[in-house]
Design an enzyme around this catalytic site. Structure first.
Site, PDB file in Angstrom:
ATOM      1  N   ARG A 151      58.294  59.046  72.727  1.00 15.57           N
ATOM      2  CA  ARG A 151      59.122  57.989  72.119  1.00 15.57           C
ATOM      3  C   ARG A 151      58.525  56.602  72.354  1.00 15.57           C
ATOM      4  O   ARG A 151      58.424  55.812  71.406  1.00 15.57           O
ATOM      5  CB  ARG A 151      60.558  58.087  72.634  1.00 15.57           C
ATOM      6  CG  ARG A 151      61.336  59.275  72.068  1.00 15.57           C
ATOM      7  CD  ARG A 151      62.714  59.382  72.669  1.00 15.57           C
ATOM      8  NE  ARG A 151      62.653  59.683  74.102  1.00 15.57           N
ATOM      9  CZ  ARG A 151      63.704  59.667  74.917  1.00 15.57           C
ATOM     10  NH1 ARG A 151      64.903  59.333  74.434  1.00 15.57           N
ATOM     11  NH2 ARG A 151      63.574  59.964  76.184  1.00 15.57           N
ATOM     12  N   ASN A 195      65.048  61.599  70.628  1.00 18.70           N
ATOM     13  CA  ASN A 195      64.944  63.048  70.799  1.00 18.70           C
ATOM     14  C   ASN A 195      66.112  63.697  70.081  1.00 18.70           C
ATOM     15  O   ASN A 195      67.227  63.174  70.095  1.00 18.70           O
ATOM     16  CB  ASN A 195      65.011  63.432  72.282  1.00 18.70           C
ATOM     17  CG  ASN A 195      63.738  63.085  73.029  1.00 18.70           C
ATOM     18  OD1 ASN A 195      62.682  62.890  72.435  1.00 18.70           O
ATOM     19  ND2 ASN A 195      63.839  63.009  74.343  1.00 18.70           N
TER      20      ASN A 195
END
Length: 759
Positions: free
Chosen positions: A26, A44
């Protein structure tokens, strides 16, 4: 990856699947979005990572996305969908989305160089902190409870981040941005003992137990012969080899002969134990009678700190041997368990079980949620081969040739693993061990529960060994699932077929110790023709008497006696094995035609070792074969040393030569290995000519023998065949569950009605 070209008025929704959680993916996406001036978010989700971006640079973003991923990330698939722009002006990292998971956790990773630099930097707030980690390294699978891989779902949830850690965790520019195991001396886990005390104990000849990544380890000074002997006595491990840990890669060449592939494995993020050819300058008690020694480098910060402290101590204890080479100390590093028991992970359990083994027991307060022993590998035929697949590699999946129903395969009884399938992936568990104790069976059941729950898989079919009296078979029968029984050697073959994605008919050469045959017999040296979910036994080794049944696998002189009886020289048994009280009675037993027989290749290695005086008894599985292999420098082939009749391979001429009085252990070992390999190649080539099948898979525990594997592979290639060895699972019973799963998948595809009423 599907193509998409977006302008200012278009927003892209990008889904990424694979090992993309808990690896810094990320923040990586955040950085890419900033580079190309994009707005949107990354999060996620149950399938992996979801990204939405809008702006002028989306095409460049998509092109770069798979090219610069974090070191631990693995992308399986990227899909792109155009959606309407929202007019967003910034990019953010959002909280994970919940739901049924189809992503995965990555394996535990050794301390990265960035963290090592901070570990020994006096100006760093992580200076000498034994739990330093970041997005590139540290524990993952062993501390995870479930997916998604967020801190709240790990053993770290009990440690509230201090202000400094919270700031790094929230800073997209930090290497610890959303690093779920982030910790520091203020807010993180703590050791029960100081590093100086641990190092002093090792240097002083004591045995020290430490809590590692996946369980407790036992350490002692490898140069202190007395300490090594005491460790053997306390651990009840008379002959089985110990591994050693080195402080630096430079030391590897001082204690062993190495090549580039072996050095690369030593330094890989998985940090396995690597079997290397020894230079014989270690204490003989470390690997008695063997030519190879298991070597590993430090895995966790604690290991690095111990070596750093040992290096500063300087003087060796009285009675201790010299430090090997100039690179620093060498430390015996072995699993902190008695033979047959699972690795301890709980502090209280460790204090109870290790009190009579370790002089010092070092605990800490970060829980281990999943046991994972050190992985063990070697380089065979130029590539990595697993001996034990666990920490550092599990739970990396094996990609299958097709999507399959959700299955659970429960493996065998020795070196056990289980396999769970999800879509076109097979997740093989960490090494569990033997299922002959209550503790081992509990670990097996723990592993089944953890793997299925973590992957969010509900199996509709369970595959098991054909043997009716294995603990794993009984577990399957009590499950209530639809069951598929898979013959042992068919599963060995299918494991290689599955990992290589083979779909055409395949020959399979299986050289193994034992497997329950379709006829209820004792199989172990088999030539199969595998077609889809079925197989045909087209050859086997000539059956040999196995006097005493399973005792013959431990008392090798019994198999040697069977060879003598076969050659018409049974009268020599009592003389050759005069030290065995039952030798005379054994001859009478062998003269009866109704005893147990076996086609096992492993028992032939045992017989050769006993006849050549290498070993007459063995204290651990494979000991005699490994000691026989240790004598080999250059193989030789006895012309006409074997016979093949109707698919049955006999080594009668070879053994007639091995019992001659003028042959020594080294000459005999080299002749046995070379002739055995040449005979197997001849056997396979004849079958290829008969069947028209030129691909042959090679598996079974005997293929752990590097000499045998190298020779057979080279011989098959020279004959125009395509030989394939197992590379992602071990060739021994640790790979059975993968093969069982693949056969079960093929059978359910052929007979979908087997699934009715089971979902």
């Amino acid at each position: 990856m599907s193509e998409a070209i977006a302008g200012e008025g278009t927003r892209l929704r990008v889904r990424v699947s694979g090992a993309v959680q808990g690896v810094g993916f990320r923040p990586y996406v955040y950085g890419l979005a900033a580079r190309y001036g994009l707005a949107g978010f990354v999060a996620n989700d149950p399938g992996g990572v979801i990204i939405e971006v809008e702006g002028h640079g989306t095409s460049e973003f998509l092109a770069a996305l798979p090219l610069e991923t974090p070191i631990l990330a693995r992308i399986d698939h990227i899909s792109v969908q155009e959606i309407g722009a929202l007019g967003a002006r910034d990019f953010s990292i959002r909280r994970s989305e919940q739901g049924r998971s189809s992503t995965r956790i990555v394996a535990d990773a050794a301390t990265c160089q960035y963290c090592l630099d901070e570990l020994f930097d006096p100006t760093s707030r992580y200076y000498l902190y034994p739990f330093i980690n970041c997005s590139h390294c540290g524990p993952r699978y062993t501390i995870a409870e479930q997916l998604p891989y967020d801190r709240r779902n790990t053993a770290m949830k009990v440690f509230a981040m201090c202000a400094a850690c919270a700031a790094e965790y929230a800073d997209p520019a930090s290497r610890r941005f959303h690093a779920e195991a982030i910790a520091c001396p203020i807010c993180g886990p703590r050791l029960s003992h100081g590093i100086a005390d641990i190092a002093a104990a090792i240097a002083g000849g004591q045995i020290v137990a430490i809590k590692g990544v996946g369980g407790y380890q036992l350490l002692c000074d490898a140069a202190d012969h007395d300490a090594v002997r005491r460790l053997r006595k306390r651990k009840q491990r008379d002959q089985k080899p110990f591994a050693v840990m080195l402080g630096s890669i430079e030391q590897a060449n001082e204690i062993a002969e190495t090549n580039a592939a072996e050095l690369a494995l030593l330094e890989s993020v998985a940090r396995p134990i690597v079997l290397l050819r020894s230079r014989n300058n270690l204490a003989p008690a470390i690997a008695p009678g063997l030519s190879r020694v298991g070597v590993m480098l430090p895995v966790v910060p604690l290991h690095h700190l111990i070596f750093h402290a040992l290096g500063s101590i300087g003087a060796r204890p009285a009675g201790g041997g010299p430090v090997v080479g100039s690179g620093g100390p060498v430390v015996v590093t072995t699993s902190a368990n008695l033979g047959g028991e699972p690795l301890p992970i709980d502090n209280g359990e460790a204090l109870r079980r290790l009190a009579g083994i370790a002089d010092l027991i070092v605990t800490h307060d970060r829980d281990i949620l999943t046991r994972a022993d050190d992985s063990v590998v070697s380089v065979v035929a130029g590539r990595c081969q697993f001996i034990r697949r666990a920490r550092g590699y599990v739970p990396e999946p094996i990609r299958l040739a097709r999507s399959v129903p959700p299955l659970l395969a429960v493996g065998g009884a020795l070196k056990s693993t289980v396999t769970v399938t999800r879509g076109n992936e097979a997740f093989v568990s960490q090494h569990i061990g033997d299922l002959d104790t209550a503790e081992g069976i509990r670990f097996f059941e723990e592993t089944v529960h953890h793997l299925t729950s973590t992957l969010d898989v509900r199996p509709v079919v369970m595959a098991h060994d054909l043997h009716p009296d294995m603990a794993s078979t009984r577990f399957a029968e009590a499950s209530g699932c639809a069951l598929i029984a898979v013959q042992h050697h068919h599963a060995h073959a299918a494991a290689v077929i599955a990992e290589h994605g083979l779909t055409a008919p395949t020959l399979a050469l299986l050289l193994d110790g034992y497997g329950y045959g379709c006829d209820g017999g004792n199989w172990g040296g088999e030539l199969l023709l595998c077609e889809g979910a079925r197989f045909r036994r087209i050859g086997h080794l000539k059956p040999l008497q196995m006097p005493g049944g399973d005792r013959a696998a431990r008392e090798l002189w019994r198999m040697a006696s069977a060879i003598l009886q076969m050659l018409g020289r049974g009268h020599e048994i009592a003389r050759r094995f005069a030290s065995q009280p039952q030798a005379e009675q054994l001859r009478a037993l062998l003269e009866r035609p109704c005893g147990t027989t076996t086609t096992s290749a492993g028992r032939l290695f045992d017989a050769a070792a006993a006849l050549l005086g290498v070993a007459t008894l063995q204290s651990y599985e494979g000991e005699a074969a490994m000691k026989l292999e240790a004598h080999v420098r250059q193989t030789a082939v006895l012309e006409a040393g074997w016979m093949i009749d109707g698919g049955v391979l006999s080594f009668r001429p070879l053994f007639a030569r091995l019992i001659a009085s003028d042959i020594g252990a080294t000459e005999g070992a080299e002749l046995f290995h070379g002739t055995f390999a040449a005979a197997c190649v001849d056997w396979v080539v004849r079958s290829a000519q008969t069947t028209g099948v030129t691909t042959v898979v090679l598996s079974g525990g005997c293929f752990l023998n590097a000499v045998l594997a190298d020779e057979i592979q080279r011989g098959c290639i020279a004959a125009g065949l395509t030989p394939l060895l197992p590379r992602q699972v071990p060739p021994h019973d640790g790979g059975l569950s993968l093969g069982q799963a693949w056969i079960a998948a093929l059978q359910t595809a052929e007979q979908p009605q087997a699934l009715e009423g089971t979902a």
